[in-house]
Design an enzyme around this catalytic site. Sequence first.
Site, PDB file in Angstrom:
ATOM      1  N   LYS A 159       0.826  -1.213   0.000  1.00  4.66           N
ATOM      2  CA  LYS A 159       0.000   0.000   0.000  1.00  4.66           C
ATOM      3  C   LYS A 159       0.854   1.255   0.000  1.00  4.66           C
ATOM      4  CE  LYS A 159      -3.619  -2.459   2.521  1.00  4.66           C
ATOM      5  NZ  LYS A 159      -4.232  -2.711   3.827  1.00  4.66           N
ATOM      6  N   GLN A 177      -5.488  -2.035   9.669  1.00  2.00           N
ATOM      7  CA  GLN A 177      -5.018  -3.273   9.065  1.00  2.00           C
ATOM      8  C   GLN A 177      -5.580  -4.478   9.817  1.00  2.00           C
ATOM      9  OE1 GLN A 177      -3.115  -3.497   6.212  1.00  2.00           O
ATOM     10  NE2 GLN A 177      -3.641  -5.664   6.364  1.00  2.00           N
ATOM     11  N   ASP A 204     -11.477   1.636   3.366  1.00  2.00           N
ATOM     12  CA  ASP A 204     -11.734   0.206   3.169  1.00  2.00           C
ATOM     13  C   ASP A 204     -13.197  -0.050   2.819  1.00  2.00           C
ATOM     14  OD1 ASP A 204      -9.384  -1.240   3.312  1.00  2.00           O
ATOM     15  OD2 ASP A 204      -9.351  -1.251   5.497  1.00  2.00           O
TER      16      ASP A 204
END
Length: 328
Positions: free
Chosen positions: A120, A164, A187
């Site tokens: 990322k 995460q 997300d």
Amino acid sequence: MRGAWVTNWPSLRSKSLRSSSSSSSPSSSSSLSWNLKLLGPILPDVWMMPRPNSNAFRSQSSAANGKTANVINGNSIARAIRSGVANEICRMKETIVKSPGLAIVLVGGRRDSRTFIRVKLKACEEVGITTYVEELPEECTEDEVLRVVSRLNNNPSVNGIIVQLPLPQHVDEERIINFVSPEKDVDGFHPLNMGNLAMKGREPLFIPCAPKSCIELLLRSGVEIMGKRAVVVGRSKIFGLPTSLLLQRHHATVSTVHSFTKDPEHITSEADIVIADVGIPNLIRGSWLKPGAAVVDMGTNQVQETFAMTKQSKLCRPLLLCQEVSDQ
């Protein structure tokens, strides 16, 4: 290196966001509008199908019986997408003199999580997104994680937040996800964003990236979705569920196959599009697929390279446009 991220593997070093005065000015309505335009999804009733990129295809045969399939090289599609995003960010900097900021919250030291974060950060660096990492020890409390997320929610330098996953077992994952501001939930896991994705006529602020990249691969490869039968193998909140919802947005007839589904072979054999995310290599056999079906494997599996190439694309797992599919 662009942004505020410092790399020092195997340990992670994060740029602290406790003071935000150095990198941003007070947000205005115009900058908020631009940020939402840039960072949010584009969800018309039906997305226009881009012209297929012929360079993205290559033919591959099965050694067993000579049957072939067109394999999509997702790398070329990913490069085109990154180039477009980089151009948008350049325009953003010229317009409001500000670049988007992404913060990643890492709890613990899982190797796979660190690998995902590295990918990322590299992608953000390539397009000009400022990145920050907030690292917490494995034994931290749930309240400590919430405090970090709260600080990021209120920091104008941060336009997007990624927590995460997975989190340690003693941390309530749902509570943490729900605490992320929907306007920064890149997300797309917040109930508001997921709910809006499911409702016709509404738009989430963000769409989960893996499902969105999967649909983008299909569109850019010239795969027709409208009116087609699609089967999604798996129903996880990260991929299976949002992928099914996105396919419905494109007016596909969608079925979901899961561990309790009876006769999954019959269901997949009637599908024009099959998308799998179960993490089990060779679960879907060639005999399960009809000729001409488009197949996307979103799982990450360590297997020997045979008919289907694994770990080929950073944007999405391999796509097979099957003219004839061998039983493998």
